[in-house]
Structure formats: structure tokens, C-alpha cells
Design an enzyme around this catalytic site. Structure first.
Site, short mmCIF file in Angstrom:
data_model
loop_
_atom_site.label_atom_id
_atom_site.label_comp_id
_atom_site.label_asym_id
_atom_site.label_seq_id
_atom_site.Cartn_x
_atom_site.Cartn_y
_atom_site.Cartn_z
N ASP A 11 0.87 -1.18 0.00
CA ASP A 11 0.00 0.00 0.00
C ASP A 11 0.90 1.23 0.00
O ASP A 11 2.10 1.13 0.26
CB ASP A 11 -0.89 -0.02 1.25
CG ASP A 11 -1.77 1.22 1.37
OD1 ASP A 11 -2.35 1.64 0.35
OD2 ASP A 11 -1.89 1.79 2.48
N SER A 12 0.30 2.38 -0.22
CA SER A 12 1.05 3.64 -0.13
C SER A 12 1.54 3.87 1.29
O SER A 12 2.40 4.73 1.51
CB SER A 12 0.17 4.81 -0.55
OG SER A 12 -0.93 4.92 0.34
N CYS A 74 -4.38 -1.13 -2.03
CA CYS A 74 -4.48 0.33 -2.16
C CYS A 74 -5.40 0.62 -3.35
O CYS A 74 -5.10 0.20 -4.48
CB CYS A 74 -3.09 0.91 -2.41
SG CYS A 74 -3.07 2.68 -2.71
N GLU A 152 -1.69 7.98 8.71
CA GLU A 152 -0.23 7.79 8.71
C GLU A 152 0.41 8.41 9.96
O GLU A 152 1.43 7.93 10.44
CB GLU A 152 0.39 8.43 7.45
CG GLU A 152 0.11 7.66 6.15
CD GLU A 152 0.78 6.29 6.09
OE1 GLU A 152 1.97 6.19 6.43
OE2 GLU A 152 0.10 5.32 5.70
N CYS A 184 -10.97 3.53 0.46
CA CYS A 184 -9.53 3.70 0.64
C CYS A 184 -9.15 2.82 1.81
O CYS A 184 -9.85 2.81 2.84
CB CYS A 184 -9.21 5.17 0.94
SG CYS A 184 -7.53 5.45 1.56
N HIS A 186 -6.97 2.97 4.02
CA HIS A 186 -6.64 3.63 5.30
C HIS A 186 -7.90 3.85 6.14
O HIS A 186 -7.82 3.91 7.37
CB HIS A 186 -5.99 5.00 5.06
CG HIS A 186 -4.53 4.94 4.70
ND1 HIS A 186 -4.08 4.48 3.49
CD2 HIS A 186 -3.41 5.30 5.41
CE1 HIS A 186 -2.74 4.56 3.45
NE2 HIS A 186 -2.33 5.05 4.61
N1 DGL Z 1 -4.63 3.28 1.06
C1 DGL Z 1 -4.66 4.05 -0.15
C2 DGL Z 1 -5.94 3.75 -0.92
O1 DGL Z 1 -6.56 2.73 -0.69
C3 DGL Z 1 -4.37 5.47 0.16
C4 DGL Z 1 -4.21 6.34 -1.04
C5 DGL Z 1 -3.18 7.41 -0.96
O2 DGL Z 1 -2.07 7.16 -0.48
O3 DGL Z 1 -3.50 8.50 -1.43
O4 DGL Z 1 -6.35 4.48 -1.79
#
Ligand code: DGL
Length: 290
Positions: A11-12, A74, A152, A184, A186
């Protein structure tokens, strides 16, 4: 590639841990590798080329660790890079898909809200979901700038996070949404706060469990399911600050874990940037929407 090999998940940042929880629940015998690209979170404000290049480089890292399957945990990376990843790598690659289909089945008011990054809401994936389900129910897409950063930072319930969420959720309620999709990875970590703001009459749903089921199906078909009799383990890497990741990943994973530094992917990145494939349609496959 063998059934004993691990599954790679990325993931990011730490959001994909919400998916990792469901994968662990569905597949107790699997070894899991997790990469949090926290140095580059949020992906939402990066270019498609950048997200593609990071996704390719992280997938190569996971492949170098013998990953037998990849989960792109993600939504934003799914929208930007899934076609490219599937064209470059031959193992099963499971992607995210906002839970619009179950939300449509659940709504009584005929209005659903989707919380996601603006990049996800503008992606081919979401446009297809909108076209498919937007005739039966009203789908309200709500971009949520700043929320990924709050997760984060480990702020899951503070005043700033609540204020941001109120700003995003209340307009959906005012438009009669009775089902809110967390688009998302997160956001499931903010689900208690979202539920608190929305009230008990509103369903808050995400797609992590569906992704884990899809992963299980794909491994089963490929004959790659690990022996469920032994307990699988987890390994974690981050591109961000190690100290920060150590405590945040442990908090979100609900166990004390060791997080390693992700080796520099810069050389590989430079190469992928020069031959990056632009354009990313997405095969919708988590809820059987093909
Ligand atoms: N967890 C990512 C998602 O599902 C976050 C996106 C991001 O980093 O902008 O979209």
C-alpha cells in the site's frame, strides 16, 4: 513458485494493514510480506507514472522475496497501476474495488456515499462502477483530502481527524445516504469514528474481506494454498521512518512487530520510469462484477 511461498501485499502506507487483517483471518497458514510505502504517502497527489513506477518496483521487491501472489492493498494504486502490473507479472494479482455492489444491495434510501481519494474517484475503475450501479441508486463520491495523512500520523480519533470526517460525512447524511463505502484502505482504521458521526442507522462497509476471499479463490485455483495446519508469519517493510513505522504498524496490527527498512528501489525506479506504460483500465473482479 510453490504453495509454501509467501503472499506479497503493499500500500502507499499503513492503510493496507486493514486488508492484511482480513487476509490473515481468511488464510491462517500463509506467510505474509507487507510493504508500506509511507515515504511516498499519500499516493493520491502523485502522478499516475509515479504510482505505476512505485507499484512495479515494490512488486519486483516482493517477487525477489518469492511472493507467489500480490495484493495491491491500495485503491489508488489499483486505479493507477493494475493493468500495467498484470501485464508485467504472471502471478495472481488481486486488486481493490470499492464495495459499491454490496452497498447497492444494502441501501434502503437509495443513496450511498463513497469516501475515497480524488484519484480513485476519477479512476476508470470507479467510473465503471458508477456507470454500472449509478442508474439504480444515487452514488455520491466524496473525496477526503487529509485523511490518509491523519492515519499515517496515527491520529485515529483526535479532534482534527473528527473535524475532517464531519466535513466529509455530514453532507452525505444530509443527502440521505444510509450506506457509506470506505473506498480507501486507510479508512477502515477510522471506521469507529465514522460510525460514531454517521449514527447507528448508517452501514459503513469496506472491501477488505472480499479481497481476502478473492485471494483465497485465486490461490486455490492455482494450487498455491499453503498448508493451513501451520501458523503463517508476517514480515513488514517501510520506505518511511523506521521508528514511526515500528510503533504505528504494531498499533494497527495489534501486536508488537519488527519493521525493516525497504531497500532503495531508486535504480529500478529510474528504469521503469523510462519505459512506463501509461493508461490503466481495471478489471472489476472482487465482487464478481466482470
Ligand atoms: N490506502 C490508499 C488507498 O486505498 C491510500 C491512497 C493514498 O495514499 O493517497 O487508496
Amino acid at each position: 513458485m510453490s504453495a509454501a511461498d509467501p503472499i506479497g501485499v503493499f500500500d502507499s502506507g499503513v492503510g493496507g494493514l486493514s486488508v492484511l487483517h482480513e487476509i490473515r483471518r481468511a488464510l491462517p497458514g500463509e506467510d505474509l510480506l507487507y510493504v508500506a510505502d509511507s515515504a511516498h504517502a499519500p499516493y493520491g497527489d502523485k502522478s499516475q507514472q509515479f504510482i505505476e513506477a512505485r507499484s512495479i518496483a515494490i512488486t519486483e521487491f516482493l517477487v525477489s522475496r518469492n511472493a507467489k501472489a500480490i495484493v495491491v492493498a491500495c485503491n489508488t494504486a489499483t486505479g493507477a497501476a493494475i493493468t500495467t502490473l498484470r501485464s508485467r507479472f504472471s502471478m495472481p494479482i488481486i486488486a481493490m474495488e470499492p464495495a459499491v455492489k454490496p452497498a447497492v444491495a444494502n441501501t434502503r434510501s437509495g443513496v450511498i456515499g463513497v469516501l475515497a481519494t480524488s484519484r480513485t474517484l476519477a479512476s476508470d475503475n470507479f467510473v465503471k462502477l458508477f456507470a454500472r450501479y449509478g442508474t439504480d441508486v444515487e452514488i455520491l463520491g466524496q473525496a477526503c483530502p487529509g485523511l490518509v495523512e491523519q492515519v499515517e500520523a496515527g491520529d485515529l480519533s483526535g479532534d482534527k481527524t473528527r473535524l475532517l470526517l464531519e466535513q466529509y460525512v455530514i453532507p452525505l447524511l444530509e443527502q440521505k445516504a444510509d450506506t457509506i463505502v470506505l473506498g480507501c484502505t486507510h479508512y477502515p482504521f477510522l471506521a469507529p469514528l465514522i460510525q460514531n458521526i454517521a449514527g447507528p442507522g448508517v452501514a459503513v462497509i469496506d472491501s477488505a474481506a472480499a479481497v481476502a476471499r478473492q485471494l483465497r479463490r485465486r490461490l486455490e485455483v492455482a494450487g498455491l494454498l499453503a498448508d493451513a495446519a501451520k501458523a503463517g508469519g508476517e514480515s513488514f517493510w517501510t520506505s518511511g521512518s523506521l521508528g514511526k513505522a515500528q510503533s504505528l504498524v504494531s498499533e494497527l496490527w495489534q501486536a508488537e512487530v519488527a519493521v525493516c527498512a525497504l531497500p532503495s528501489l531508486r535504480k529500478r525506479l529510474a528504469m521503469t520510469e523510462s519505459d512506463s506504460v501509461v493508461g490503466a483500465g481495471h478489471a472489476l473482479d472482487i465482487f464478481g462484477n466482470n
